[in-house]
Each structure stands twice: as structure tokens, then as C-alpha cells.
Design a protein around this motif. Structure first.
Motif, PDB file in Angstrom:
ATOM      1  N   ALA A  21       0.902  -1.141   0.049  1.00  0.00           N
ATOM      2  CA  ALA A  21       0.083   0.075  -0.108  1.00  0.00           C
ATOM      3  C   ALA A  21       0.967   1.251  -0.001  1.00  0.00           C
ATOM      4  CB  ALA A  21      -0.927  -0.001   1.261  1.00  0.00           C
ATOM      5  N   VAL A  22       1.916   1.287   0.792  1.00  0.00           N
ATOM      6  CA  VAL A  22       2.966   2.333   0.691  1.00  0.00           C
ATOM      7  C   VAL A  22       3.434   2.564  -0.666  1.00  0.00           C
ATOM      8  CG1 VAL A  22       5.035   3.274   1.674  1.00  0.00           C
ATOM      9  CG2 VAL A  22       3.524   2.325   3.143  1.00  0.00           C
ATOM     10  N   GLU A  23       4.005   1.620  -1.314  1.00  0.00           N
ATOM     11  CA  GLU A  23       4.707   1.623  -2.781  1.00  0.00           C
ATOM     12  C   GLU A  23       3.702   1.967  -3.664  1.00  0.00           C
ATOM     13  OE1 GLU A  23       6.199  -2.258  -3.808  1.00  0.00           O
ATOM     14  OE2 GLU A  23       7.319  -2.437  -1.795  1.00  0.00           O
ATOM     15  N   ILE A  28       0.833   6.270   3.665  1.00  0.00           N
ATOM     16  CA  ILE A  28       1.977   7.064   3.785  1.00  0.00           C
ATOM     17  C   ILE A  28       2.840   6.761   5.311  1.00  0.00           C
ATOM     18  CG2 ILE A  28       2.933   9.450   4.015  1.00  0.00           C
ATOM     19  CD1 ILE A  28       0.643  10.072   2.062  1.00  0.00           C
ATOM     20  N   TYR A  29       4.040   6.624   5.235  1.00  0.00           N
ATOM     21  CA  TYR A  29       4.680   6.671   6.699  1.00  0.00           C
ATOM     22  C   TYR A  29       4.799   8.005   6.864  1.00  0.00           C
ATOM     23  CZ  TYR A  29       5.874   1.688   6.811  1.00  0.00           C
ATOM     24  OH  TYR A  29       5.785   0.253   7.049  1.00  0.00           O
ATOM     25  N   PRO A  30       4.309   8.716   7.988  1.00  0.00           N
ATOM     26  CA  PRO A  30       4.523  10.390   7.827  1.00  0.00           C
ATOM     27  C   PRO A  30       6.015  10.481   8.618  1.00  0.00           C
ATOM     28  CG  PRO A  30       2.888   9.580   9.466  1.00  0.00           C
ATOM     29  CD  PRO A  30       3.268   8.267   8.685  1.00  0.00           C
ATOM     30  N   LEU A  38       3.275   3.393  12.233  1.00  0.00           N
ATOM     31  CA  LEU A  38       2.107   4.357  12.133  1.00  0.00           C
ATOM     32  C   LEU A  38       2.074   4.540  10.593  1.00  0.00           C
ATOM     33  CD1 LEU A  38       0.897   6.784  14.538  1.00  0.00           C
ATOM     34  CD2 LEU A  38       1.227   7.553  12.281  1.00  0.00           C
ATOM     35  N   LEU A  39       0.753   4.577  10.170  1.00  0.00           N
ATOM     36  CA  LEU A  39       0.709   5.113   8.690  1.00  0.00           C
ATOM     37  C   LEU A  39      -0.633   5.946   8.594  1.00  0.00           C
ATOM     38  CD1 LEU A  39       0.821   1.352   7.127  1.00  0.00           C
ATOM     39  CD2 LEU A  39       2.462   3.021   6.811  1.00  0.00           C
ATOM     40  N   GLY A 103       0.616  -1.702  14.894  1.00  0.00           N
ATOM     41  CA  GLY A 103       0.620  -0.483  15.030  1.00  0.00           C
ATOM     42  C   GLY A 103      -0.998   0.225  14.675  1.00  0.00           C
ATOM     43  N   MET A 104      -1.174   1.451  13.961  1.00  0.00           N
ATOM     44  CA  MET A 104      -2.369   1.524  13.675  1.00  0.00           C
ATOM     45  C   MET A 104      -2.038   2.666  12.289  1.00  0.00           C
ATOM     46  SD  MET A 104      -3.020   4.407  16.373  1.00  0.00           S
ATOM     47  CE  MET A 104      -2.172   6.197  16.364  1.00  0.00           C
ATOM     48  N   THR A 105      -3.655   2.852  11.775  1.00  0.00           N
ATOM     49  CA  THR A 105      -3.536   3.306  10.304  1.00  0.00           C
ATOM     50  C   THR A 105      -4.633   4.241  10.569  1.00  0.00           C
ATOM     51  OG1 THR A 105      -2.640   1.594   9.023  1.00  0.00           O
ATOM     52  CG2 THR A 105      -4.004   3.375   8.087  1.00  0.00           C
ATOM     53  N   VAL A 106      -4.103   5.449  10.462  1.00  0.00           N
ATOM     54  CA  VAL A 106      -5.212   6.655  10.493  1.00  0.00           C
ATOM     55  C   VAL A 106      -5.735   7.291   9.187  1.00  0.00           C
ATOM     56  CG1 VAL A 106      -5.547   9.165  11.436  1.00  0.00           C
ATOM     57  CG2 VAL A 106      -3.857   7.381  12.508  1.00  0.00           C
ATOM     58  N   MET A 107      -7.117   7.346   9.171  1.00  0.00           N
ATOM     59  CA  MET A 107      -7.715   7.500   7.748  1.00  0.00           C
ATOM     60  C   MET A 107      -8.782   8.329   7.957  1.00  0.00           C
ATOM     61  SD  MET A 107      -9.089   3.561   6.913  1.00  0.00           S
ATOM     62  CE  MET A 107      -7.497   2.817   7.416  1.00  0.00           C
TER      63      MET A 107
END
Length: 112
Positions: A21-23, A28-30, A38-39, A103-107
Motif C-alpha cells: 500500500a505504501v509502494e 504513507i509513513y509520515p 504508524l501509517l 500499530g495503527m493506520t489513521v484514515m
């Protein structure tokens, strides 16, 4: 995939990983050195990148992420099923979901 889901549905046919998903630009890895687990999604990134109050990206994103971390660690939320919802943020309503890295993903809700 959790044992419970595997037991219910069997082995997955395919898996879309966080790295894929990042690729692809979906996640995004901030802060890849600070919070490797964290993404965020492009909508969260855009909300913090276009602040109307003259704050920098970090001045917008770090408080948002700290609020999300605190919400995820709140004992009252341990028994809730994901996603956790946090309202009134710089990005509006955000969802906090666990990811495969522990971890977690914020969306935003639209991106779920």
C-alpha cells in the motif's frame, strides 16, 4: 490474518500488505524513523499539508497523531471493535484502525 478469521473463512487467496500500500501511494509513513508502526492515508496527509491557520505540516500532524495514539491507548476503548472514531480533528472525523505491524493506520471514513 487473525486465527479467528482464518478459522471462519480459511486461508486468504491474496493479501495486500502495508508495504504494498505504501509502494502504491495508498498509505504513507509520515515519520518512518519516529513511529515505524504508524501509517496515514493521503487524505490525512492533505488535510495537514494545507492548513489554513499558518501552521506547518508537523504542527498539524503531530498533535493529530498524538490524539489518535491516546485514543487507541485509552482503556475504555480496549473492548471496542475497530475502527475507533475521533471527531473534530484537523482532518475532520478520522478512523483509527490496527494494522499488520501491530500499530495503527489513521484514515478518513471515506478511505476505509
Amino acid at each position: 490474518m487473525s486465527d479467528e478469521l482464518t478459522e471462519l473463512f480459511g486461508e486468504p487467496i491474496s493479501v495486500y500488505t502495508c508495504e504494498q500500500a505504501v509502494e502504491d501511494g495508498v498509505l504513507i509513513y509520515p515519520y518512518p524513523k519516529r513511529w515505524t508502526w504508524l501509517l496515514i492515508t493521503p487524505n490525512i496527509h492533505a488535510a495537514c499539508d494545507k492548513d489554513k491557520h499558518g501552521r506547518t505540516y508537523d504542527q498539524c500532524l503531530v498533535p493529530l497523531l498524538m490524539d489518535c495514539i491516546m485514543e487507541a491507548q485509552n482503556p475504555r476503548n480496549k473492548k471496542k471493535k475497530p475502527p475507533l472514531v475521533l471527531e473534530g480533528t484537523i482532518a475532520g472525523k478520522v478512523w483509527i484502525c490496527p494494522n499488520e505491524m501491530g500499530g495503527m493506520t489513521v484514515m478518513t471514513p471515506e478511505e476505509y
